[in-house]
Scaffold this motif. Sequence first.
Motif, PDB file in Angstrom:
ATOM      1  N   ALA A  66      26.024  53.586  59.197  1.00 17.27           N
ATOM      2  CA  ALA A  66      26.953  53.991  60.173  1.00 17.27           C
ATOM      3  C   ALA A  66      27.577  52.196  59.910  1.00 17.27           C
ATOM      4  O   ALA A  66      29.008  52.527  60.489  1.00 17.27           O
ATOM      5  CB  ALA A  66      26.585  53.969  61.341  1.00 17.27           C
ATOM      6  N   GLU A  67      26.895  51.331  59.142  1.00 19.41           N
ATOM      7  CA  GLU A  67      27.872  50.036  59.057  1.00 19.41           C
ATOM      8  C   GLU A  67      28.603  49.810  57.796  1.00 19.41           C
ATOM      9  O   GLU A  67      29.602  49.405  57.546  1.00 19.41           O
ATOM     10  CB  GLU A  67      26.424  49.088  59.263  1.00 19.41           C
ATOM     11  CG  GLU A  67      26.148  48.697  60.015  1.00 19.41           C
ATOM     12  CD  GLU A  67      25.079  47.775  59.709  1.00 19.41           C
ATOM     13  OE1 GLU A  67      24.909  47.179  58.708  1.00 19.41           O
ATOM     14  OE2 GLU A  67      24.215  47.518  59.878  1.00 19.41           O
ATOM     15  N   LEU A  68      28.403  51.316  57.120  1.00 22.70           N
ATOM     16  CA  LEU A  68      29.447  51.097  55.744  1.00 22.70           C
ATOM     17  C   LEU A  68      30.652  50.852  55.851  1.00 22.70           C
ATOM     18  O   LEU A  68      31.622  50.655  55.004  1.00 22.70           O
ATOM     19  CB  LEU A  68      29.017  52.483  55.116  1.00 22.70           C
ATOM     20  CG  LEU A  68      27.580  52.455  54.695  1.00 22.70           C
ATOM     21  CD1 LEU A  68      27.590  53.537  53.334  1.00 22.70           C
ATOM     22  CD2 LEU A  68      27.776  51.662  53.044  1.00 22.70           C
ATOM     23  N   ALA A  69      31.539  51.669  57.197  1.00 19.12           N
ATOM     24  CA  ALA A  69      32.982  51.964  56.886  1.00 19.12           C
ATOM     25  C   ALA A  69      33.197  50.674  57.676  1.00 19.12           C
ATOM     26  O   ALA A  69      35.107  50.423  57.167  1.00 19.12           O
ATOM     27  CB  ALA A  69      33.039  52.694  58.036  1.00 19.12           C
ATOM     28  N   ASP A  70      32.793  49.230  58.051  1.00 19.05           N
ATOM     29  CA  ASP A  70      33.088  48.349  58.356  1.00 19.05           C
ATOM     30  C   ASP A  70      33.597  46.786  57.130  1.00 19.05           C
ATOM     31  O   ASP A  70      32.925  46.205  58.122  1.00 19.05           O
ATOM     32  CB  ASP A  70      32.752  47.760  59.449  1.00 19.05           C
ATOM     33  CG  ASP A  70      33.231  48.554  60.653  1.00 19.05           C
ATOM     34  OD1 ASP A  70      34.748  49.190  60.556  1.00 19.05           O
ATOM     35  OD2 ASP A  70      32.460  49.143  61.771  1.00 19.05           O
ATOM     36  N   SER A  71      32.020  47.653  55.623  1.00 16.24           N
ATOM     37  CA  SER A  71      31.381  47.222  55.019  1.00 16.24           C
ATOM     38  C   SER A  71      32.278  46.044  54.483  1.00 16.24           C
ATOM     39  O   SER A  71      31.807  44.741  53.422  1.00 16.24           O
ATOM     40  CB  SER A  71      30.467  47.761  54.311  1.00 16.24           C
ATOM     41  OG  SER A  71      31.326  48.906  53.803  1.00 16.24           O
ATOM     42  N   GLY A  72      33.790  46.766  54.029  1.00 22.54           N
ATOM     43  CA  GLY A  72      34.762  46.255  53.405  1.00 22.54           C
ATOM     44  C   GLY A  72      34.835  46.472  51.785  1.00 22.54           C
ATOM     45  O   GLY A  72      35.316  46.595  50.817  1.00 22.54           O
ATOM     46  N   LEU A  73      33.367  47.457  51.715  1.00 20.52           N
ATOM     47  CA  LEU A  73      33.359  47.595  50.366  1.00 20.52           C
ATOM     48  C   LEU A  73      34.033  49.360  49.806  1.00 20.52           C
ATOM     49  O   LEU A  73      34.176  50.057  51.213  1.00 20.52           O
ATOM     50  CB  LEU A  73      32.266  48.609  50.184  1.00 20.52           C
ATOM     51  CG  LEU A  73      31.065  47.528  50.262  1.00 20.52           C
ATOM     52  CD1 LEU A  73      29.413  48.949  49.723  1.00 20.52           C
ATOM     53  CD2 LEU A  73      30.975  46.850  49.419  1.00 20.52           C
ATOM     54  N   PRO A  74      34.693  49.467  48.492  1.00 25.56           N
ATOM     55  CA  PRO A  74      35.575  50.659  48.676  1.00 25.56           C
ATOM     56  C   PRO A  74      35.369  51.775  49.244  1.00 25.56           C
ATOM     57  O   PRO A  74      33.903  52.585  49.077  1.00 25.56           O
ATOM     58  CB  PRO A  74      36.077  50.564  47.006  1.00 25.56           C
ATOM     59  CG  PRO A  74      36.063  49.280  46.623  1.00 25.56           C
ATOM     60  CD  PRO A  74      34.448  48.699  47.799  1.00 25.56           C
ATOM     61  N   ASP A  75      36.109  53.107  49.326  1.00 27.02           N
ATOM     62  CA  ASP A  75      36.010  54.496  49.731  1.00 27.02           C
ATOM     63  C   ASP A  75      34.703  55.070  48.195  1.00 27.02           C
ATOM     64  O   ASP A  75      33.748  55.686  49.254  1.00 27.02           O
ATOM     65  CB  ASP A  75      36.766  54.995  49.315  1.00 27.02           C
ATOM     66  CG  ASP A  75      37.885  55.073  50.728  1.00 27.02           C
ATOM     67  OD1 ASP A  75      37.301  53.744  51.474  1.00 27.02           O
ATOM     68  OD2 ASP A  75      38.594  55.527  51.080  1.00 27.02           O
ATOM     69  N   ALA A  76      34.526  54.858  47.115  1.00 30.98           N
ATOM     70  CA  ALA A  76      33.552  55.034  46.531  1.00 30.98           C
ATOM     71  C   ALA A  76      32.785  54.520  45.986  1.00 30.98           C
ATOM     72  O   ALA A  76      31.249  55.273  46.326  1.00 30.98           O
ATOM     73  CB  ALA A  76      34.006  55.170  44.678  1.00 30.98           C
ATOM     74  N   ARG A  77      32.232  53.330  46.775  1.00 35.18           N
ATOM     75  CA  ARG A  77      31.073  53.264  46.559  1.00 35.18           C
ATOM     76  C   ARG A  77      30.164  52.872  48.286  1.00 35.18           C
ATOM     77  O   ARG A  77      29.257  53.187  48.584  1.00 35.18           O
ATOM     78  CB  ARG A  77      31.147  51.446  46.538  1.00 35.18           C
ATOM     79  CG  ARG A  77      31.307  50.496  45.297  1.00 35.18           C
ATOM     80  CD  ARG A  77      31.726  49.239  45.227  1.00 35.18           C
ATOM     81  NE  ARG A  77      29.822  48.611  44.989  1.00 35.18           N
ATOM     82  CZ  ARG A  77      29.884  47.344  45.705  1.00 35.18           C
ATOM     83  NH1 ARG A  77      31.120  46.454  45.823  1.00 35.18           N
ATOM     84  NH2 ARG A  77      28.298  46.991  45.997  1.00 35.18           N
ATOM     85  N   GLN A  78      31.019  52.942  49.266  1.00 39.70           N
ATOM     86  CA  GLN A  78      30.819  53.456  50.520  1.00 39.70           C
ATOM     87  C   GLN A  78      29.886  54.927  50.008  1.00 39.70           C
ATOM     88  O   GLN A  78      28.848  55.647  51.050  1.00 39.70           O
ATOM     89  CB  GLN A  78      31.898  53.813  51.512  1.00 39.70           C
ATOM     90  CG  GLN A  78      32.197  52.216  52.023  1.00 39.70           C
ATOM     91  CD  GLN A  78      33.378  52.130  52.867  1.00 39.70           C
ATOM     92  OE1 GLN A  78      32.940  53.529  54.134  1.00 39.70           O
ATOM     93  NE2 GLN A  78      34.050  51.904  53.321  1.00 39.70           N
ATOM     94  N   ARG A  79      31.352  55.987  50.088  1.00 44.93           N
ATOM     95  CA  ARG A  79      29.934  57.697  49.643  1.00 44.93           C
ATOM     96  C   ARG A  79      28.564  57.597  48.973  1.00 44.93           C
ATOM     97  O   ARG A  79      28.581  58.530  49.220  1.00 44.93           O
ATOM     98  CB  ARG A  79      31.188  58.201  48.367  1.00 44.93           C
ATOM     99  CG  ARG A  79      32.592  59.139  49.393  1.00 44.93           C
ATOM    100  CD  ARG A  79      33.121  59.492  48.925  1.00 44.93           C
ATOM    101  NE  ARG A  79      33.402  60.093  47.911  1.00 44.93           N
ATOM    102  CZ  ARG A  79      34.576  59.454  46.900  1.00 44.93           C
ATOM    103  NH1 ARG A  79      34.680  58.249  47.575  1.00 44.93           N
ATOM    104  NH2 ARG A  79      34.405  59.715  45.872  1.00 44.93           N
ATOM    105  N   TYR A  80      28.858  56.836  47.912  1.00 44.79           N
ATOM    106  CA  TYR A  80      27.680  56.625  47.027  1.00 44.79           C
ATOM    107  C   TYR A  80      26.458  56.294  47.805  1.00 44.79           C
ATOM    108  O   TYR A  80      25.312  56.577  47.826  1.00 44.79           O
ATOM    109  CB  TYR A  80      27.548  55.730  46.056  1.00 44.79           C
ATOM    110  CG  TYR A  80      26.569  55.410  45.109  1.00 44.79           C
ATOM    111  CD1 TYR A  80      26.299  56.220  44.195  1.00 44.79           C
ATOM    112  CD2 TYR A  80      25.444  54.260  45.284  1.00 44.79           C
ATOM    113  CE1 TYR A  80      24.554  56.232  43.205  1.00 44.79           C
ATOM    114  CE2 TYR A  80      24.166  53.825  44.604  1.00 44.79           C
ATOM    115  CZ  TYR A  80      24.632  54.975  43.826  1.00 44.79           C
ATOM    116  OH  TYR A  80      23.371  54.728  43.044  1.00 44.79           O
TER     117      TYR A  80
END
Length: 419
Positions: A66-80
């Motif tokens: 749930a925290e990934l969306a606000d993590s600042g990581l690029p989309d590809a890393r969030q998906r992974y």
Amino acid sequence: MNVPDPDQPPYEPVVREYLLLGLRLGKLIDGFVDCWFGDPRLSARVDEEPPASPTELARHAAGLRAELADSGLPDARQRYLSAQLTALECVAKRLSGKDIPFLDEIRQYFDVDITIGDPECYANAHKAIAELLPGSGGLQERLDAYYERNRIPPDRLQRAVQAVSDELRVLAQPLFGLPAGERVDYEVVHGKPWNAFNRYLGGFRSEVALNDEAGRAIAALPILVTHESYPGHHTDHCLKEAGLVREQGHAEQLISLVNTPQCLISEGTAELAHVAVLGTGWGEWTARILAAEGITSDGALVERVRTLVQRLLPARQDAAIMLHDRGADVDGVTDYLQRWLLLPRDRAQHMVSFLTDPLWRAYTVTYIEGARLVGAWLDAKPANQPVAERYLNLLRNPLLPSDLQRELDATKVSPAIGH
């Protein structure tokens, strides 16, 4: 293990928590962490902690996702990371005692859907094998005799593997760009349930253990070495460490975890490694190398038999579905494997024991579905693209099964239904 560089920035908070989560699950499940070469302070911290509650680890995985969306990581890393965390949540839930239907478990672990195969495909492969191995005995007996004729004595296995590995390394270097100083050390061991096992140590080094029964068929040699080393697991780890970890700071690649999408892509990539580096004709290529070691074989026949036997291997995935989704009994599944894989009873029983192990019961999917998906994706390459160039994308990038499937769907090419 690598000592962290004090000049490098610390891991992103969500990535650091993901690494800790993987290590904590590894503390509860022996063998769950396939490799780890990150900051030793993280693993030391987990070692010093009391074992975590599986229920709490499941909640932690869901919270991190749930925290990934606000993590600042690029989309590809969030998906992974989202796919990996979905798998870890499922692992923790099962460890806590939650009952999850097997096909749902597979979907959450590996980001794929699987189906049972068609025995008619196996029967056709049996007919083709019988034509290659004529004789008066039954097909299993003739195949066993073929394996015996092509057996490499255990005391000669390491030298033979090293010779094949040395030649594959020469081929892999210009195709895939191995980092300077990379190395694989081989060791022959006894009484293991697998043919070979790669332990990546970080710093571009791997240790590969070879079961002394791995020389049962000469055809296994190039497949073992391409799978474990060049350009399989060792090369995969090296290129991801060099590019993703050291150049781009993707610290999530410092850990490899069983029963995750990462694992399915890794095994599928390794299963197709011989296609990327050798292509057709690998049997005669291997025979020439082994001849210099005083080992003779009919390379063309070895390759043809191995190719047909590969068509039977999806029966292992069928067996997992039969056991865990369709309620089949152990004896019936053992009969199924013995019949279609042309195995002696004791080897079929051993395979069933692997399929009923709490950690490994789903793992066969990584080989079968992983190879089918990666193979279909390689086959869908543009007509003018060399297969090694397309394969290099798998080695350099943290692709998910759904990434490959999305590309296949876009080109209207899909993995074949059944086997």
